[in-house]
Write an enzyme that holds these catalytic residues in place. Structure first.
Site, mmCIF file in Angstrom:
data_model
loop_
_atom_site.group_PDB
_atom_site.id
_atom_site.type_symbol
_atom_site.label_atom_id
_atom_site.label_comp_id
_atom_site.label_asym_id
_atom_site.label_seq_id
_atom_site.Cartn_x
_atom_site.Cartn_y
_atom_site.Cartn_z
ATOM 1 N N SER A 192 12.414 16.950 -4.834
ATOM 2 C CA SER A 192 13.292 17.378 -3.746
ATOM 3 C C SER A 192 14.372 16.332 -3.488
ATOM 4 O O SER A 192 14.151 15.120 -3.645
ATOM 5 C CB SER A 192 12.472 17.586 -2.470
ATOM 6 O OG SER A 192 13.301 17.701 -1.331
ATOM 7 N N TYR A 217 6.946 14.965 4.114
ATOM 8 C CA TYR A 217 7.234 15.839 2.977
ATOM 9 C C TYR A 217 7.949 15.063 1.881
ATOM 10 O O TYR A 217 7.576 15.114 0.704
ATOM 11 C CB TYR A 217 8.086 17.028 3.428
ATOM 12 C CG TYR A 217 8.614 17.864 2.288
ATOM 13 C CD1 TYR A 217 7.771 18.707 1.578
ATOM 14 C CD2 TYR A 217 9.964 17.795 1.908
ATOM 15 C CE1 TYR A 217 8.251 19.470 0.512
ATOM 16 C CE2 TYR A 217 10.449 18.554 0.853
ATOM 17 C CZ TYR A 217 9.592 19.391 0.161
ATOM 18 O OH TYR A 217 10.065 20.127 -0.895
#
Length: 389
Positions: A192, A217
């Site tokens: 990501s 995350y």
């Protein structure tokens, strides 16, 4: 395993073969004549012992491709793309209730509609070592695209232990099962853009320091990259880590901005507007992103372990997003100004130099056109639900 590249010897560029358990590689431009003769002789031995053919970069085209998170947004689009290309696909997903499982069943139905029998779905959890190991033993996939993860920056702050369990433990289970079953097969790991945190340098390059994630995350995604690097170093597994930049398009997750904004503006509802509108994101249309995923799957054998950015390199501010949504929907957005939430980065901006050079990756679809496609898909879904047309 034994890999020999015909592209290293002459005219049959890119043909690869798997026979044993040792990598054979050569750089012909640097090779003296007496060594070249031995390599050409080795090629003849390899071809005489051929077990199964690989395509031009080392992926076994006779075996299915395993996609985890296949019922999700990116996974279902990738499964459709590969099935249309004539590939067999095995999709793994636990149909988690992070968002409505009915939407995931619709995604799977969309895959089945174009698969013509080439798609097999398996319900399961990536943390279930026995189930994952059994899956690899049964299908021996020619490549793995590991997309399954617990998504979302803001929810990860509320339950960081769950994110660590699903994302880090689950990814490790996947890599270990792949290592035991077919370590020579390409393994693609979804990372990501969030790993860059609030990087002051723009655009974000794969070589930038990423030691300061600002959400659990993001920390789990960076941890997965490090686990992947370890598996490559220990077992010579070909692993690509793909840093996705803000994917969007038809069937986007309902909790993500464009899915919410398009529906809410169309309904005349207020949309949340965080900060002063100057935060920006490098939004990437799903069709462009898939081109990068497929290219990475085909080329990772040339690198062994590699990180690639997959973005658009055209950041869009929040203010511009809202203006474009209003234009696409044909209705003025009503905004509800709110402070920027903890864990949100100021900007994302992909440096695509490496991806362009090594993957031939080039995003093509303009932002406004791509957003219009997503809205058209939402309208179509609404019409179907209402029995229109």
């Amino acid at each position: 395993m034994l890999l020999a590249s015909a592209g290293d010897y002459g005219n049959e560029a890119g043909s690869l073969y798997v026979v044993g358990r040792v990598f054979v590689r050569c750089e012909i431009d640097l090779m003296p004549a007496h060594r070249l003769k031995r390599v050409i002789d080795a090629r003849e031995v390899v071809e005489s012992l051929l077990v199964f053919p690989m395509d031009h970069v080392g992926m076994n085209t006779d075996r299915p491709i395993l996609i985890t998170g296949a019922a999700g947004f990116i996974g279902s689009h990738l499964a459709q793309r590969l099935c249309r290309d004539g590939r067999e696909v095995v999709g793994l997903d636990n149909l988690d209730e992070f968002y409505d499982p009915a939407l995931k069943h619709k995604n799977l139905a969309a895959v089945e509609a174009v698969a013509h029998g080439r798609f097999r779905f398996v319900k399961g959890d990536i943390r279930d070592s026995d189930a994952v190991t059994g899956l690899y033993r049964e299908y021996k996939p020619g490549a793995t695209v590991h997309l399954a993860a617990r998504g979302g920056v803001r929810p990860s702050i509320l339950d960081p232990a769950l994110y660590a369990s699903v994302n880090i433990e689950g990814s490790t289970v996947m890599m270990e099962a792949a290592r035991k079953a077919i370590p020579e097969a390409p393994f693609l790991l979804a990372s990501s853009s969030s790993v860059y945190g609030n990087n002051e340098k723009v655009p974000f390059a794969e070589t930038d320091p990423v030691e300061m994630p600002i959400s659990p995350y993001a920390a789990t995604k960076r941890s997965c990259e490090l686990v992947a690097a370890t598996y490559h170093q220990l077992y010579d597994m070909p692993i690509a880590c793909l840093r996705f930049f803000n994917a969007f398009g038809p069937r986007q997750r309902p909790d993500l901005a464009f899915s919410k904004f398009l529906r809410m503006v169309a309904a005349g509802e207020q949309i949340p507007f965080y900060g002063d509108g100057t935060t920006s994101r490098d939004y990437t249309f799903i069709d462009d992103m898939l081109e990068g995923v497929v290219a990475a799957m085909e080329r990772i054998h040339q690198f062994g372990y590699r990180i690639w950015n997959l973005g658009s390199d055209r950041p869009v501010t929040l203010s511009t997003v809202v203006e474009t949504v209003s234009e696409v929907v044909g209705r003025e957005a009503v905004i509800d100004r709110m402070p920027v939430p903890p864990g949100d980065v100021r900007q994302t901006y992909a440096d695509l130099t490496r991806s362009r050079d090594e993957l031939g990756y080039e995003p093509k679809i303009p932002f406004s056109d791509a957003l219009a496609r997503q809205y058209a898909s939402i309208q179509q879904e609404t019409d179907v639900a209402a029995g229109v047309g």
